[in-house]
Design an enzyme around this catalytic site. Structure first.
Site, PDB file in Angstrom:
ATOM      1  N   CYS A   2      51.683 -26.480  18.532  1.00 25.96           N
ATOM      2  CA  CYS A   2      51.041 -27.192  19.646  1.00 25.96           C
ATOM      3  C   CYS A   2      50.915 -28.703  19.403  1.00 25.96           C
ATOM      4  O   CYS A   2      50.629 -29.454  20.325  1.00 25.96           O
ATOM      5  CB  CYS A   2      49.678 -26.593  19.937  1.00 25.96           C
ATOM      6  SG  CYS A   2      49.775 -24.852  20.368  1.00 25.96           S
ATOM      7  N   HIS A  42      45.759 -31.840  24.097  1.00 37.64           N
ATOM      8  CA  HIS A  42      46.439 -30.544  24.197  1.00 37.64           C
ATOM      9  C   HIS A  42      45.562 -29.595  25.007  1.00 37.64           C
ATOM     10  O   HIS A  42      44.360 -29.485  24.768  1.00 37.64           O
ATOM     11  CB  HIS A  42      46.699 -29.994  22.793  1.00 37.64           C
ATOM     12  CG  HIS A  42      47.160 -28.588  22.786  1.00 37.64           C
ATOM     13  ND1 HIS A  42      48.179 -28.139  23.595  1.00 37.64           N
ATOM     14  CD2 HIS A  42      46.733 -27.503  22.076  1.00 37.64           C
ATOM     15  CE1 HIS A  42      48.359 -26.849  23.378  1.00 37.64           C
ATOM     16  NE2 HIS A  42      47.499 -26.439  22.471  1.00 37.64           N
ATOM     17  N   ASN A  75      47.808 -22.633  28.153  1.00 39.85           N
ATOM     18  CA  ASN A  75      48.205 -23.383  26.958  1.00 39.85           C
ATOM     19  C   ASN A  75      49.729 -23.323  26.827  1.00 39.85           C
ATOM     20  O   ASN A  75      50.273 -22.245  26.623  1.00 39.85           O
ATOM     21  CB  ASN A  75      47.499 -22.736  25.746  1.00 39.85           C
ATOM     22  CG  ASN A  75      47.884 -23.383  24.429  1.00 39.85           C
ATOM     23  OD1 ASN A  75      48.847 -24.132  24.340  1.00 39.85           O
ATOM     24  ND2 ASN A  75      47.118 -23.063  23.396  1.00 39.85           N
TER      25      ASN A  75
HETATM   26  N1  COA Z   1      39.683  -9.908  28.477  1.00 39.75           N
HETATM   27  C1  COA Z   1      38.526  -9.263  28.266  1.00 39.75           C
HETATM   28  N2  COA Z   1      37.961  -9.103  27.064  1.00 39.75           N
HETATM   29  C2  COA Z   1      38.620  -9.641  26.017  1.00 39.75           C
HETATM   30  C3  COA Z   1      39.835 -10.317  26.160  1.00 39.75           C
HETATM   31  C4  COA Z   1      40.357 -10.447  27.454  1.00 39.75           C
HETATM   32  N3  COA Z   1      41.516 -11.112  27.704  1.00 39.75           N
HETATM   33  N4  COA Z   1      40.229 -10.739  24.949  1.00 39.75           N
HETATM   34  C5  COA Z   1      39.324 -10.342  24.068  1.00 39.75           C
HETATM   35  N5  COA Z   1      38.343  -9.676  24.704  1.00 39.75           N
HETATM   36  C6  COA Z   1      37.145  -9.080  24.123  1.00 39.75           C
HETATM   37  C7  COA Z   1      37.334  -8.690  22.671  1.00 39.75           C
HETATM   38  O1  COA Z   1      37.854  -7.392  22.574  1.00 39.75           O
HETATM   39  C8  COA Z   1      35.940  -8.787  22.129  1.00 39.75           C
HETATM   40  O2  COA Z   1      35.231  -7.640  22.520  1.00 39.75           O
HETATM   41  P1  COA Z   1      34.138  -6.980  21.549  1.00 39.75           P
HETATM   42  O3  COA Z   1      33.086  -8.025  21.374  1.00 39.75           O
HETATM   43  O4  COA Z   1      33.675  -5.805  22.317  1.00 39.75           O
HETATM   44  O5  COA Z   1      34.857  -6.675  20.297  1.00 39.75           O
HETATM   45  C9  COA Z   1      35.371  -9.940  22.902  1.00 39.75           C
HETATM   46  O6  COA Z   1      36.138 -10.085  24.101  1.00 39.75           O
HETATM   47  C10 COA Z   1      35.470 -11.243  22.137  1.00 39.75           C
HETATM   48  O7  COA Z   1      34.738 -12.106  22.891  1.00 39.75           O
HETATM   49  P2  COA Z   1      34.185 -13.408  22.291  1.00 39.75           P
HETATM   50  O8  COA Z   1      33.769 -13.241  20.878  1.00 39.75           O
HETATM   51  O9  COA Z   1      33.173 -13.893  23.250  1.00 39.75           O
HETATM   52  O10 COA Z   1      35.462 -14.330  22.275  1.00 39.75           O
HETATM   53  P3  COA Z   1      35.426 -15.842  22.038  1.00 39.75           P
HETATM   54  O11 COA Z   1      34.250 -16.478  22.653  1.00 39.75           O
HETATM   55  O12 COA Z   1      35.730 -16.124  20.605  1.00 39.75           O
HETATM   56  O13 COA Z   1      36.667 -16.320  22.897  1.00 39.75           O
HETATM   57  C11 COA Z   1      38.862 -17.130  22.686  1.00 39.75           C
HETATM   58  C12 COA Z   1      37.938 -15.942  22.519  1.00 39.75           C
HETATM   59  C13 COA Z   1      40.254 -16.738  22.216  1.00 39.75           C
HETATM   60  C14 COA Z   1      38.908 -17.515  24.154  1.00 39.75           C
HETATM   61  C15 COA Z   1      38.320 -18.346  21.863  1.00 39.75           C
HETATM   62  O14 COA Z   1      38.092 -17.943  20.544  1.00 39.75           O
HETATM   63  C16 COA Z   1      39.258 -19.506  21.862  1.00 39.75           C
HETATM   64  O15 COA Z   1      39.527 -20.081  22.891  1.00 39.75           O
HETATM   65  N6  COA Z   1      39.743 -19.906  20.685  1.00 39.75           N
HETATM   66  C17 COA Z   1      40.698 -20.991  20.577  1.00 39.75           C
HETATM   67  C18 COA Z   1      42.053 -20.442  20.816  1.00 39.75           C
HETATM   68  C19 COA Z   1      43.044 -21.504  21.107  1.00 39.75           C
HETATM   69  O16 COA Z   1      42.802 -22.381  21.869  1.00 39.75           O
HETATM   70  N7  COA Z   1      44.191 -21.384  20.469  1.00 39.75           N
HETATM   71  C20 COA Z   1      45.295 -22.238  20.649  1.00 39.75           C
HETATM   72  C21 COA Z   1      45.106 -23.486  19.899  1.00 39.75           C
HETATM   73  S1  COA Z   1      46.578 -24.354  19.892  1.00 39.75           S
END
Ligand code: COA
Length: 322
Positions: free
Chosen positions: A111, A249, A279
């Site tokens: 990225c 980004h 993204n």
């Molecule tokens: N739809 C519904 N539920 C989902 C899901 C989806 N698409 N993806 C994951 N979940 C669930 C998981 O199974 C988990 O459930 P559980 O708690 O019962 O185990 C839960 O949602 C996780 O939620 P949460 O902990 O609130 O997730 P989060 O706040 O960490 O958000 C991301 C997840 C990926 C959105 C966040 O971590 C993020 O944006 N990280 C940066 C990623 C990024 O930008 N990467 C690229 C960089 S170049």
């Protein structure tokens, strides 16, 4: 001597997929995706290739920069999702454009790829080795997603963006560039290559997909990006308040909000298109820059910060005068 962006272009695949569309094929919801990321829809390739998207973006950028294919001296393509391993995306673009005098190669920094390619092009132009460069960020990441891993596949989209860099005497252009890498933490965002497989070692041949520890990537981004931007701004010998736009980004609106807060800058200086694009890895910064350019948001003399971050782990930032 000023190395300046003289033209931009971008191309998105025609097929738009909303969060509601995804909720019909996997256990997710518009509410989950939107509240955690800001993403509402993304464009995914159906019959477009990475090369096709890149060439469309490149042609638009070259038209604005008033440069003919035969005049292009350097083509750098930032991508982790080329159509082929060999030939590279940059060479494919060279062929399609008929840029017969250019030297072309790919830059792989996930990225951060566009920022790394920009930095590489800048160094070549600054050294006098080439007088212009076509810098592309292009991805068709949808082919590298595990579509059964809802925590990752909903975040990404496909597309390409491009910029033409020229050495323009008597003007201001790129003022500073910084970049960094931390391979020690690389496995928080990964996609395997091919397994060892030869007459002496037989492995089961299987495809690898993008895997991510979202929370670790999130923490990395919100800590590192403000430092990289502050570093680049200091190197450019300007103050943060003088920056008109921060083009980050487009991974997650919460990351962008956190960076804005840490830099004590208002969100109105942080344009975003992740709502409609998701993204797009190396393509996100040049696509957003092109959208701003085409909307007339960028005025001559504006100070703009570009910043990328992601797999590697890698990060980069640039300060430029438009
Ligand atoms: N739809 C519904 N539920 C989902 C899901 C989806 N698409 N993806 C994951 N979940 C669930 C998981 O199974 C988990 O459930 P559980 O708690 O019962 O185990 C839960 O949602 C996780 O939620 P949460 O902990 O609130 O997730 P989060 O706040 O960490 O958000 C991301 C997840 C990926 C959105 C966040 O971590 C993020 O944006 N990280 C940066 C990623 C990024 O930008 N990467 C690229 C960089 S170049």
């Amino acid at each position: 001597m000023a190395i300046k962006i003289c033209g931009t272009g971008s191309c998105l695949p025609k097929h738009c997929v909303t969060n509601d569309d995804l909720s019909k094929i996997m256990d997710t919801s518009d509410e989950w995706i939107r509240s955690r990321t800001g993403i509402e829809s993304r464009h995914l390739v159906t019959d477009e290739t990475t090369t096709f998207l890149s060439v469309e973006a490149a042609r638009a950028a070259m038209q604005e920069a008033e440069i003919e294919p035969e005049e292009v001296e350097l083509i750098l393509a930032a991508t982790i999702s080329p159509d082929y391993v060999i030939p590279t995306l940059a060479c494919e673009v060279q062929r399609e454009l008929g840029a017969v005098h250019a030297v072309a190669f790919d830059v792989g920094a996930a990225c951060s790829g566009f920022l790394f390619a920009l930095n590489t092009a800048y160094a070549y132009l600054k050294s006098g080795q080439y007088k212009n460069a076509l810098v592309i960020g292009a991805e068709t990441l949808s082919k590298m997603m595990d579509w059964e891993d809802r925590s990752t596949c909903v975040l990404f989209g496909d597309g390409a963006g491009a910029a033409v860099l020229k050495d323009v005497p008597g003007e201001e252009g790129i003022l500073s560039l910084v970049q960094g890498s931390d391979g020690a933490r690389g496995m928080v965002l990964s996609c395997g290559g091919r397994e060892i497989h030869n007459p002496y070692v037989k492995t089961e041949r299987k495809l690898s997909y993008v895997q991510m520890n979202g929370q670790e990537v999130y923490k990395f981004a919100v800590r590192t990006v403000p430092l990289a931007i502050s570093d680049a701004v200091e190197k450019a010998e300007i103050a943060l308040d003088q920056v008109d736009y921060f083009v980050l980004h487009q991974a997650n609106i919460r990351i962008i909000e956190s960076v804005a807060k840490r830099l004590h800058q208002p969100m109105k200086k942080f344009p975003s298109n992740l709502q409609k694009c998701g993204n797009i890895s190396a393509a996100s910064v040049p696509i957003l820059l092109d959208e701003m350019n085409r909307k007339g948001m960028l005025k001559k003399g504006n100070t703009i910060v570009l910043a990328g971050f992601g797999g590697g782990l890698t990060w980069g930032a640039a300060v430029l005068t438009w």
